[in-house]
Each structure stands twice: as structure tokens, then as C-alpha cells.
Design a protein around this motif. Structure first.
Motif, short mmCIF file in Angstrom:
data_model
loop_
_atom_site.label_atom_id
_atom_site.label_comp_id
_atom_site.label_asym_id
_atom_site.label_seq_id
_atom_site.Cartn_x
_atom_site.Cartn_y
_atom_site.Cartn_z
N GLY A 369 26.18 80.50 -77.37
CA GLY A 369 26.21 81.67 -76.51
C GLY A 369 25.33 81.59 -75.29
N LYS A 370 24.17 80.99 -75.40
CA LYS A 370 23.25 81.00 -74.26
C LYS A 370 23.74 80.06 -73.16
CE LYS A 370 19.59 77.57 -74.66
NZ LYS A 370 19.51 77.44 -73.21
N PRO A 371 23.47 80.37 -71.89
CA PRO A 371 23.90 79.51 -70.80
C PRO A 371 23.34 78.10 -70.91
CG PRO A 371 23.24 81.64 -69.96
CD PRO A 371 22.85 81.61 -71.40
N GLY A 372 24.16 77.13 -70.55
CA GLY A 372 23.76 75.73 -70.56
C GLY A 372 24.42 75.01 -69.41
N ALA A 373 25.54 74.36 -69.68
CA ALA A 373 26.27 73.65 -68.62
C ALA A 373 26.74 74.64 -67.56
CB ALA A 373 27.46 72.91 -69.22
N PRO A 374 26.47 74.38 -66.28
CA PRO A 374 26.82 75.34 -65.22
C PRO A 374 28.30 75.70 -65.15
CG PRO A 374 25.25 73.73 -64.37
CD PRO A 374 25.65 73.25 -65.73
N ARG A 375 29.18 74.78 -65.58
CA ARG A 375 30.61 75.07 -65.50
C ARG A 375 31.14 75.82 -66.72
NH1 ARG A 375 31.04 70.16 -62.39
NH2 ARG A 375 32.10 70.61 -60.41
N LYS A 376 30.29 76.03 -67.71
CA LYS A 376 30.73 76.72 -68.92
C LYS A 376 30.75 78.23 -68.71
CE LYS A 376 29.77 77.24 -73.87
NZ LYS A 376 29.66 78.71 -73.87
N MET A 377 31.92 78.83 -68.91
CA MET A 377 32.05 80.27 -68.78
C MET A 377 31.29 80.96 -69.91
SD MET A 377 35.52 82.62 -68.81
CE MET A 377 35.82 82.37 -70.58
N PRO A 378 30.50 81.98 -69.61
CA PRO A 378 29.84 82.74 -70.69
C PRO A 378 30.87 83.26 -71.68
CG PRO A 378 28.98 83.38 -68.55
CD PRO A 378 30.16 82.50 -68.28
N SER A 379 30.49 83.28 -72.95
CA SER A 379 31.43 83.65 -74.00
C SER A 379 31.22 85.07 -74.47
CB SER A 379 31.27 82.69 -75.19
OG SER A 379 31.48 81.36 -74.80
N PHE A 452 31.69 79.59 -56.41
CA PHE A 452 32.59 79.42 -57.55
C PHE A 452 33.93 78.85 -57.11
CE2 PHE A 452 35.82 80.93 -60.54
CZ PHE A 452 35.28 80.49 -61.75
N LYS A 453 34.41 79.30 -55.97
CA LYS A 453 35.69 78.81 -55.45
C LYS A 453 35.62 77.32 -55.12
CE LYS A 453 39.07 79.75 -51.79
NZ LYS A 453 39.37 80.57 -50.59
N ASN A 454 34.47 76.84 -54.65
CA ASN A 454 34.32 75.44 -54.24
C ASN A 454 34.27 74.47 -55.41
OD1 ASN A 454 34.35 76.08 -51.54
ND2 ASN A 454 32.11 76.23 -51.38
N ASP A 455 33.51 74.79 -56.46
CA ASP A 455 33.37 73.81 -57.56
C ASP A 455 33.49 74.41 -58.96
OD1 ASP A 455 30.98 75.17 -57.76
OD2 ASP A 455 29.72 73.46 -57.23
N HIS A 456 33.92 75.68 -59.05
CA HIS A 456 34.19 76.32 -60.35
C HIS A 456 32.97 76.33 -61.28
CE1 HIS A 456 38.40 76.61 -59.25
NE2 HIS A 456 38.38 75.33 -58.93
N ARG A 457 31.80 76.49 -60.70
CA ARG A 457 30.59 76.63 -61.51
C ARG A 457 30.27 78.12 -61.66
NH1 ARG A 457 27.17 71.94 -61.84
NH2 ARG A 457 28.13 70.18 -60.75
N TRP A 458 29.99 78.52 -62.90
CA TRP A 458 29.58 79.89 -63.15
C TRP A 458 28.11 80.10 -62.80
CZ3 TRP A 458 32.72 83.85 -65.10
CH2 TRP A 458 34.02 83.46 -65.42
N TRP A 459 27.33 79.01 -62.97
CA TRP A 459 25.90 79.09 -62.76
C TRP A 459 25.45 78.02 -61.77
CZ3 TRP A 459 23.42 83.06 -65.16
CH2 TRP A 459 24.01 83.60 -66.32
N LYS A 460 24.38 78.30 -61.07
CA LYS A 460 23.64 77.25 -60.38
C LYS A 460 22.24 77.25 -61.01
CE LYS A 460 22.93 80.53 -56.59
NZ LYS A 460 23.16 80.80 -55.15
N ARG A 461 21.73 76.07 -61.24
CA ARG A 461 20.43 76.00 -61.90
C ARG A 461 19.51 75.06 -61.16
NH1 ARG A 461 21.74 72.92 -67.67
NH2 ARG A 461 21.93 70.80 -66.86
N GLU A 462 18.21 75.36 -61.28
CA GLU A 462 17.19 74.59 -60.58
C GLU A 462 16.05 74.31 -61.56
OE1 GLU A 462 14.12 75.14 -56.79
OE2 GLU A 462 15.76 76.57 -57.12
N PHE A 463 15.64 73.04 -61.62
CA PHE A 463 14.55 72.66 -62.52
C PHE A 463 13.28 73.39 -62.15
CE2 PHE A 463 10.89 69.84 -63.39
CZ PHE A 463 10.95 69.84 -64.78
N GLU A 464 12.64 74.02 -63.15
CA GLU A 464 11.42 74.78 -62.91
C GLU A 464 10.18 73.99 -63.36
OE1 GLU A 464 9.40 78.24 -61.57
OE2 GLU A 464 11.51 77.65 -61.36
N ARG A 465 10.17 73.57 -64.63
CA ARG A 465 9.03 72.82 -65.15
C ARG A 465 9.39 72.23 -66.51
NH1 ARG A 465 6.48 75.78 -69.18
NH2 ARG A 465 6.91 78.04 -69.16
#
Length: 481
Positions: A369-379, A452-465
Motif C-alpha cells: 500500500g505505501k508509495p514506492g515505485a514512482p510509476r505505481k498507482m496508489p491502491s 504525468f502526461k509526459n512519463d506516466h509517473r504518479w510520484w516524483k521523489r527526491e533522495f533526502e538522507r
């Protein structure tokens, strides 16, 4: 004499409430069957045998103080599921009064036993909500008896504590609730977004303000209509049902919203519900006097036990979710007094390489359930409850040292423990266990429409630490857990 005072025409309301609570119990016991053993079993992340050695029966009454084994737990959970099916199908409530009472009492007692040893993984407000609501269901009686109006009022009082408590904690908590801006963030940062959460997040800020204002109107105002004559009680109940339906559409909050919606039907009388459910209401038998006297006694006890929740609600130091007794009766409720403004996710990765370098290939564990892969639609999982995923959301707000159960989880993954990996959506090391696991913290944001239209990613993520540097099984086993 008691009949005219304590009975009312809420046959359909009772039908919906009893069937609804029965359905929530079906889900709760299925969750327990699927998840309890790896989380809390003999070799779980927070083992029950260790817990009951530290906690007395008086503080946490449970059948498992008498005996705990994974096999015994499975028997209890399956019995609970069987009783839940009797409740949801109406078999128990088409039976003699003693059988109806027995089924509901056993359901409450068995689930209380589970919650009271569930520790962190059962520390959610909706566990107490289900227990308190199902305790009142014991006294609603079979469907061929008249509906006790005092029980309807007690359920409305429970509903008021849920809604008004939540409204107060918002007003006293995060200032964004008072500024009507909390929903600018909340759809994105809530513990478990669903497929529509991104849609709601991207709506204009003016819409978010309307959402928030409607929430305040319902929780702080409309809920009081439940204690006025009809049709005002039905209007208040209808507004609560609408608001809970909206929350169900926009997020995954286990059975919290479903339970609240079900309980709201206590405010709608048969004359209005028959427009929605054109059922023939049977002639009811007068409830036995002894049962009515028991209900009056219960009402007096509930009134006395309500002193602590009332004090809590009027206190400037209001507690958000609390049980004032180990039986989880007449609790105080409330949720999201503060809203996180940014979403952080712990990403757990492993490798089979023996030497860690900059070129090491890491493979990500995927959760259900928790977000992971940016292209994975939330369930959509609610009203089903993914207990591990929820706790990892909380863990991202603190350190690894504050979450020793998470270290145990990583040890289990390094051992490729099959019970534990069944809690995941995908184990990239199903044939050979990893040699090292690391955990990294990422900031997550929903993509906008163009992204989302450009690469069908639900999320964008950035490394924090780095949350946990690469650790082997030997390195982690030296931790004192």
C-alpha cells in the motif's frame, strides 16, 4: 410501561448498523488471520509472549494471558471470523435473544483480546471504535424485537464523540485547519493515498477550502442535530454520511470512515430510510422487560463513564485518541490534529553482493500500500487495513532507533523469513537472501498533470538522507532489541 419510553421506530437503522458492524468484523478478523502472526506472533516483530510477561491482565485483559501460541491465536481468529459471518448474514439476529447477545458478546470479547495484545500495530482509534460500537450492538437485540431507542441514543453519543472530538482536535491543533489550508497538503501526505488522492490533491486551493469548511460544519455543527427531533436528526446524519463517503473516495483510512458512516444511520428513522430501502418492516415483538432494564442500567453506566471523555473534549490539552479503561468503552476520539506538509517515505533496498561499492546493485522491496515505485498507482485497500505499511509511514517521521520493530523487520528480510515477506507486494530476493540491506529516506510529491502526461509517473521523489546505512545480518543481530 417501558415500551413507550424506550422503544422507537429504528428497525432499518438497527439492521444497517448490525450488518455493517458485522462486515467490519469480517474484515478485522481477516486482517488478523493474514497479518497477526508475522507482526505479533511467537516470532513476530513485537512478540505477544514477551508483551504479556510485562503487562498484567488487569491492565490489558485478554484471553492470551491464559495461553498464547500461534496455533491458539489462529483458532481464536477463525472463530471470530465465523461469528462475524453469523452477524453479517443476520443469522444471529434472527435467533432467540440469548443467542444474538452471545454472538455479539463473543465477537467483542475475542477482538478485545486481540487488540489488548496488539501493541503498536493495534494502536489505532478505529480499533476502539469497532469495540465500543460492537458492545452496543450486543444490546440492540434481535430484529424481531422492537429497537431500543436508548441504544440508538448511545450510538449517537458515540458518533458525536467521534465527529465532534475530531473537529475540536483540528481547531486546537494545526493552524492550517483554522486557515482552511490543511487539505492543500493532506491528500498528498496522508498515510495511505488511494487512486483518487492525486486527483483531489491537484484541485484548486479554493476547492480545498470548501472541503475543509464543509468538514468543520459537519464535525462541529451538524453532528449536534442528531439529538434534535426528526427531520433534523436525519439531516445531521445525512451530512455525516456525505462527508464520510467523500473521505472514503479520497483516501485509505482502514474502517474508520466506514464505521462512522454506518453509525450515522442511527440518526435516520424508518420513515426516511424506506425511501432508500423499500423493505417491508415486520411487526416487532415487545422487548422483554428484563432486557429493557438492563439497557437502562447500561445507559446509566455509559453516562457515568462519559465524564472523562467530556472533560477531555473541553480540555485545552485534549488527547486525540484515548481509552480510559482497558475494555475500550466510552472512549475519546479524534484524528489528524496536525497535518504533515511534506511526505517522506522509507525505501528499503537489498543486495546479494558481498562488498559494498558505489556500483553496487540495489533492489527495492515493494510494499502493498505505501508509495514506492514512482510509476505505481496508489491502491485502494480500505476498509482492509495494512498495518505494516501504516507503521512505516509513522517511522519515516522519526529515527530508526525510535523504531526497534523496524530493525526486527530488516533482520527478518535478511533471513528471507517467508511469513514476513508475505506482508510485502514483492520480495526481490525470493530465491537467495540479501547479504546487506539499507534504508533511505525520500521526499515524495504527486506529479502534476503535465508531468504525468509526459512519463506516466504518479510520484516524483527526491533522495533526502540515509535512514539506515547498509547492514548485514551479523551487524544487526548485535543490537539489543
Amino acid at each position: 410501561m417501558l415500551e413507550g419510553v424506550y422503544q422507537s421506530k429504528y428497525w432499518l437503522s438497527r439492521l444497517i448498523i448490525q450488518r455493517g458492524i458485522g462486515l467490519m468484523y469480517v474484515i478485522a478478523f481477516v486482517v488478523a488471520i493474514n497479518q497477526f502472526r508475522p507482526l505479533l506472533g511467537e516470532n513476530g516483530l513485537l512478540p505477544v509472549p514477551s508483551f504479556i510477561e510485562r503487562i498484567s491482565f488487569k491492565r490489558s485483559p485478554s484471553i492470551f494471558h491464559w495461553h498464547y501460541s500461534d496455533t491458539f491465536f489462529a483458532i481464536i481468529a477463525w472463530i471470530g471470523l465465523g461469528l462475524s459471518l453469523l452477524a453479517v448474514t443476520g443469522i444471529s439476529d434472527s435467533s432467540p435473544i440469548w443467542l444474538s447477545v452471545s454472538v455479539w458478546l463473543l465477537l467483542w470479547g475475542l477482538y478485545l483480546s486481540i487488540v489488548n495484545v496488539g501493541q503498536l500495530f493495534y494502536g489505532f482509534g478505529w480499533e476502539s471504535l469497532l469495540l465500543e460500537a460492537s458492545f452496543y450492538a450486543i444490546f440492540l437485540g434481535p430484529l424481531h424485537y422492537q429497537t431500543p431507542f436508548l441504544m440508538i441514543l448511545m450510538i449517537r453519543w458515540l458518533l458525536l464523540r467521534v465527529e465532534f472530538g475530531a473537529g475540536l482536535i483540528k481547531m486546537r491543533g494545526d493552524k492550517c485547519w483554522r486557515k482552511l489550508t490543511c487539505l492543500n497538503y493532506h491528500h498528498e501526505t496522508q498515510p495511505m493515498p488511494n487512486p483518487l488522492s492525486r486527483f483531489f490533491h491537484l484541485l484548486p486551493e479554493s476547492y480545498h477550502k470548501i472541503e475543509t469548511l464543509f468538514n468543520h460544519i459537519v464535525q462541529l455543527g451538524a453532528v449536534w442535530l442528531l439529538f434534535l427531533p426528526q427531520p433534523f436528526a436525519s439531516i445531521g446524519a445525512g451530512m455525516i454520511i456525505l462527508s464520510q463517503g467523500y473521505l472514503i473516495l479520497s483516501g485509505n483510512y482502514a474502517w474508520l470512515n466506514w464505521m462512522t458512516l454506518i453509525l450515522a444511520f442511527s440518526g435516520i428513522s424508518d420513515s426516511y430510510l424506506q425511501y432508500l430501502f423499500p423493505l417491508q418492516i415486520p411487526q416487532s415483538i415487545v422487548t422483554p422487560t428484563y432486557f429493557q432494564l438492563i439497557i437502562i442500567g447500561l445507559a446509566i453506566i455509559v453516562a457515568y463513564m462519559s465524564i472523562a471523555p467530556i472533560k477531555n473534549m473541553i480540555s485545552p490539552h485534549q488527547r486525540m485518541n484515548a481509552s480510559f479503561n482497558p475494555l475500550h468503552l466510552v472512549n475519546t476520539y479524534g484524528a489528524f490534529g496536525t497535518v504533515t506538509k511534506a511526505r517522506y517515505e522509507i525505501i528499503i533496498e537489498g543486495t546479494t553482493e558481498t562488498n559494498i561499492t558505489h556500483d553496487t546493485e540495489w533492489k527495492e522491496y515493494k510494499f502493498k500500500g505505501k508509495p514506492g515505485a514512482p510509476r505505481k498507482m496508489p491502491s485502494q485497500f480500505a476498509p482492509y487495513h495494512l498495518r505494516l505499511d501504516w507503521q512505516i509511514w509513522f517511522a519515516a517521521m522519526s529515527s530508526l532507533k525510535s523504531n526497534p520493530w523496524l530493525i526486527r523487520l530488516i533482520i527478518k528480510l535478511l533471513q528471507n523469513d517467508q511469513l514476513t515477506t508475505k506482508l510485502l507486494a514483492h520480495n526481490p530476493f525470493d530465491k537467495r537472501p540479501p547479504t546487506y540491506i539499507r534504508a533511505r529516506l525520500f521526499k515524495y510529491e504527486f506529479t502534476n498533470h503535465e508531468e504525468f502526461k509526459n512519463d506516466h509517473r504518479w510520484w516524483k521523489r527526491e533522495f533526502e538522507r540515509t535512514y539506515m546505512p547498509p547492514r548485514s545480518l551479523n551487524q544487526l543481530q548485535v543490537f539489543k532489541l
